[in-house]
Design an enzyme around this catalytic site. Structure first.
Site, PDB file in Angstrom:
ATOM      1  N   SER A 271       0.816  -1.200   0.000  1.00  0.00           N
ATOM      2  CA  SER A 271       0.000   0.000   0.000  1.00  0.00           C
ATOM      3  C   SER A 271       0.861   1.265   0.000  1.00  0.00           C
ATOM      4  O   SER A 271       1.759   1.403  -0.828  1.00  0.00           O
ATOM      5  CB  SER A 271      -0.958  -0.046   1.204  1.00  0.00           C
ATOM      6  OG  SER A 271      -2.026   0.849   1.040  1.00  0.00           O
TER       7      SER A 271
ATOM      8  N   ASP B 132      -8.486  -6.576  -4.720  1.00  0.00           N
ATOM      9  CA  ASP B 132      -8.232  -5.271  -4.102  1.00  0.00           C
ATOM     10  C   ASP B 132      -8.968  -4.187  -4.874  1.00  0.00           C
ATOM     11  O   ASP B 132      -8.998  -4.197  -6.106  1.00  0.00           O
ATOM     12  CB  ASP B 132      -6.723  -4.989  -4.117  1.00  0.00           C
ATOM     13  CG  ASP B 132      -6.342  -3.729  -3.355  1.00  0.00           C
ATOM     14  OD1 ASP B 132      -7.200  -3.193  -2.633  1.00  0.00           O
ATOM     15  OD2 ASP B 132      -5.184  -3.301  -3.473  1.00  0.00           O
TER      16      ASP B 132
ATOM     17  N   HIS C  88      -6.163  -6.702  -0.829  1.00  0.00           N
ATOM     18  CA  HIS C  88      -5.090  -5.718  -0.640  1.00  0.00           C
ATOM     19  C   HIS C  88      -3.933  -6.311   0.164  1.00  0.00           C
ATOM     20  O   HIS C  88      -2.775  -6.085  -0.138  1.00  0.00           O
ATOM     21  CB  HIS C  88      -5.681  -4.507   0.094  1.00  0.00           C
ATOM     22  CG  HIS C  88      -4.786  -3.314   0.159  1.00  0.00           C
ATOM     23  ND1 HIS C  88      -4.406  -2.610  -0.964  1.00  0.00           N
ATOM     24  CD2 HIS C  88      -4.205  -2.675   1.208  1.00  0.00           C
ATOM     25  CE1 HIS C  88      -3.636  -1.589  -0.602  1.00  0.00           C
ATOM     26  NE2 HIS C  88      -3.497  -1.607   0.708  1.00  0.00           N
TER      27      HIS C  88
END
Length: 442
Positions: free
Chosen positions: A152, A353, A413
């Site tokens: 991320s 994601d 994610h």
């Protein structure tokens, strides 16, 4: 008899020691009154010593989410948050160095509120101080292959840190065997991610025509703000876009579209509600009550060095809010510089994601100025399986020269995290990927 008992006891103790990974932790003062916490686990492989395996630095996202907490106990460390052994810990393939960064994240802290990082350059310079101290103090890791893995917003930080580290190694100011970086579901080009949200949700039947029009309209507002270099405004509008998506999708989970977000009450404080919502959705989510209790309870007691005034995650919101102006800035140019410098770059992304969907990742990759991009694009991707016996496709993989991409199927994610998976994310595939990236497996 006493000697026999002692010998048996010693043997049992040695076996116990060999089963549990060796670990170290501590603080590094990266600036005056700015303290960075780190936690190192030596690789724990039954057939290989840690010197035969690489060292991985893990960088969590947020900014403000804790690698020493979330990354460790929710994703890739030796134990899960129930303190049970994790079957897919990356310690099977590498030693892992978790660092709570930027300062103020996790157990890291600042003594003065003016010292929180406000941009990527400060995050990078702090990490350079830390890595210089680490490799000077732990000389056993100076020659071991060293990789930076990330997730991320951690990917954005990893790109900047990787470039600076490469240059430091070239100059000889940091002694380590830096081999490359892996950017997982990474916030490299925020605008490309935002522009792909509508089409991705529409293609998965999570938006109708009306919803697509609403999401597209707010995405255009974000694009206009970024084009005018109004990055703070772009971050606020990003929060608005997520609210529009939640309203139209019955609260889809941004980390895995197969899940649903449980709506939280918005803060009643008189401030920007979108910013509050962003923090709650993307950083506070990484401080779930059970993990919070673990870190501020048993783990704090185990570590013994956490100052009384420091609470795990206590400054995370300050970390997030201080990076607001930097948040929506792209770093595609840094990835280009890494590739030009012959640094190995891997991109990996979970199929489910939303926040950093694969369509958005592919969009920014097409913008690279890397001369070999055409050759990379022409490569046929290869299906990957978790084992030779498996018939289920776990991922696709493509690589050319020093650039690689992994499309990880049925993962959200957090590729290695059960929390956001259906029924779990791809821990075995993630471990296989680590071995491939670190050249232990083809």
């Amino acid at each position: 008899i006493v000697k026999i008992i002692l010998a048996i006891g010693l043997l049992f103790w040695q076996q116990l020691q060999s089963q549990e990974p060796k670990e170290l932790w501590g603080y590094v003062q990266v600036r005056n009154k700015a303290h960075m916490f780190w936690w190192l686990y030596y690789a724990n492989n039954p057939t290989k010593a840690f010197t035969e395996l690489p060292l991985i630095l893990w960088l969590q996202g947020g900014p403000g989410a804790s690698g020493c907490g979330f990354g460790n106990f929710e994703e890739i460390g030796p134990l899960d948050k129930e303190m049970k052994p994790r079957n897919t810990t990356w310690l099977q393939a590498a030693s892992i160095l978790f660092v709570d960064n930027p300062v103020g994240t996790g157990f890291s802290y600042v003594d003065d509120c003016s010292l929180f990082a406000k941009n990527l350059s400060t995050v990078v310079s702090d990490m350079m101080v830390f890595l210089g101290e680490f490799f000077t103090g732990r000389t056993e890791f100076q020659t071991i292959p060293f990789y930076i893995f990330s997730e991320s917003y951690g990917g954005k930080m990893a790109a900047g840190i990787a470039l600076e580290l490469h240059e430091a190694v070239q100059k000889g100011t940091i002694k380590c065997n830096f081999m490359g970086t892996a950017l997982g579901d990474s916030w490299i080009s925020p605008l490309d991610s935002v522009l792909s949200w509508g089409p991705y949700l529409y293609s998965t039947s999570l938006l109708d025509d009306n919803g697509l029009a609403e999401v597209t309209a707010v995405a255009k507002e974000i694009m206009d703000a970024i084009n005018k270099n109004q990055y703070g405004l772009a971050t606020e509008l990003w929060g608005k876009a997520e609210d529009v998506i939640e309203e139209n999708t019955d609260n889809v989970n941004f980390y895995n579209i197969m899940n649903k977000e449980v709506p939280e009450m918005k803060s009643g404080e008189q401030e920007n509600l979108h910013l509050v919502g962003l923090y709650q959705r993307h950083v506070r989510n990484m401080h779930k009550e059970s993990l919070d209790e673990l870190m501020n309870g048993p783990i704090r007691k185990k570590l013994k060095i956490i100052p009384d005034c420091v609470k795990w995650g206590g400054q995370s919101r300050d970390v997030f809010e201080n990076m607001v102006e930097d948040f929506m800035k792209p770093v595609i140019d840094i990835v280009d510089q890494l590739l030009a410098a012959s640094v190995n770059v891997t991109v990996y992304n979970g199929q489910l994601d939303l926040i950093v969907d694969t369509m958005g990742q592919e969009a920014w990759i097409r913008k690279l100025k890397w001369p070999n991009l055409d050759q990379f694009s022409k490569q046929r991707w290869k299906a990957l399986y978790v084992s030779p016996e498996s018939t289920e496709t776990a991922a696709f993989h493509k690589a050319y020269e020093n650039f690689a991409f992994f499309w990880i199927l049925k993962a959200g994610h957090m590729v290695n995290n059960i929390l956001f998976g259906v029924p779990s994310d791809q821990g075995e595939m993630a471990l296989k990927m680590v071995r491939m990236v670190t050249q232990q497996q083809h």
